[in-house]
Enzyme design. Structure first.
Site, mmCIF file in Angstrom:
data_model
loop_
_atom_site.group_PDB
_atom_site.id
_atom_site.type_symbol
_atom_site.label_atom_id
_atom_site.label_comp_id
_atom_site.label_asym_id
_atom_site.label_seq_id
_atom_site.Cartn_x
_atom_site.Cartn_y
_atom_site.Cartn_z
ATOM 1 C CD GLU A 217 -2.713 7.872 -3.448
ATOM 2 O OE1 GLU A 217 -3.108 7.384 -4.523
ATOM 3 O OE2 GLU A 217 -1.506 8.018 -3.152
ATOM 4 C CE LYS B 215 -3.997 4.710 -6.674
ATOM 5 N NZ LYS B 215 -2.823 5.412 -6.095
ATOM 6 C CD GLU C 293 4.983 0.167 -9.449
ATOM 7 O OE1 GLU C 293 5.137 0.900 -10.440
ATOM 8 O OE2 GLU C 293 4.421 0.568 -8.397
ATOM 9 C CE1 TYR D 88 -8.998 -22.822 -8.860
ATOM 10 C CE2 TYR D 88 -11.344 -22.471 -8.977
ATOM 11 C CZ TYR D 88 -10.203 -23.057 -9.459
ATOM 12 O OH TYR D 88 -10.280 -23.868 -10.557
#
Length: 127
Positions: free
Chosen positions: A21, A98, A73, A53
């Site tokens: 990953e 994901k 997290e 934004y």
């Protein structure tokens, strides 16, 4: 309370617990909701009276495309911390997903959602 919504942000990052990953990277989807009072902006129609934004997007982009993290997290916390730097933001809700999972399970995506309130912020001792 009013909300600013940024939904469906897509970033490529190198986050995760598995070496592949972090080596290959993958796509991440991010949604952000900021709770704040938008009364002044509604009345004035002035950018200075609302949350920028683009700034929030760029903060999320810096987190998601920046320093690798093991956990979603941790990434969500970093984004919430960035959003809460603006004192007008009362709470920040962040969802990170994901969509491409290397698991032998039928799964559209996996992810986390967090909500952080202004009172969750530890005071800055430098003031």
């Amino acid at each position: 309370m009013d909300r600013i919504l940024l939904n469906g942000l897509s970033f490529y990052g190198r986050h995760g617990c598995h070496p592949a990953e972090r080596e290959l990277g993958q796509k991440f989807l991010v949604d952000i909701e900021l709770e704040c009072d938008l009364t002044a902006a509604g009345q004035s129609d002035a950018l200075s009276d609302t949350i920028d934004y683009v700034s929030i997007y760029e903060g999320a982009q810096e987190v998601m495309e920046g320093e690798p993290a093991l956990l979603l997290e941790s990434l969500a916390q970093r984004i919430a911390d960035f959003a809460l730097r603006d004192e007008r933001v009362q709470s920040a809700w962040v969802r990170i997903r994901k969509p491409h999972i290397a698991l032998p399970l039928p799964l559209d995506s996996l992810g986390v959602e967090i909500t952080r309130e202004r009172e969750d912020i530890e005071p800055d001792d430098s003031e």
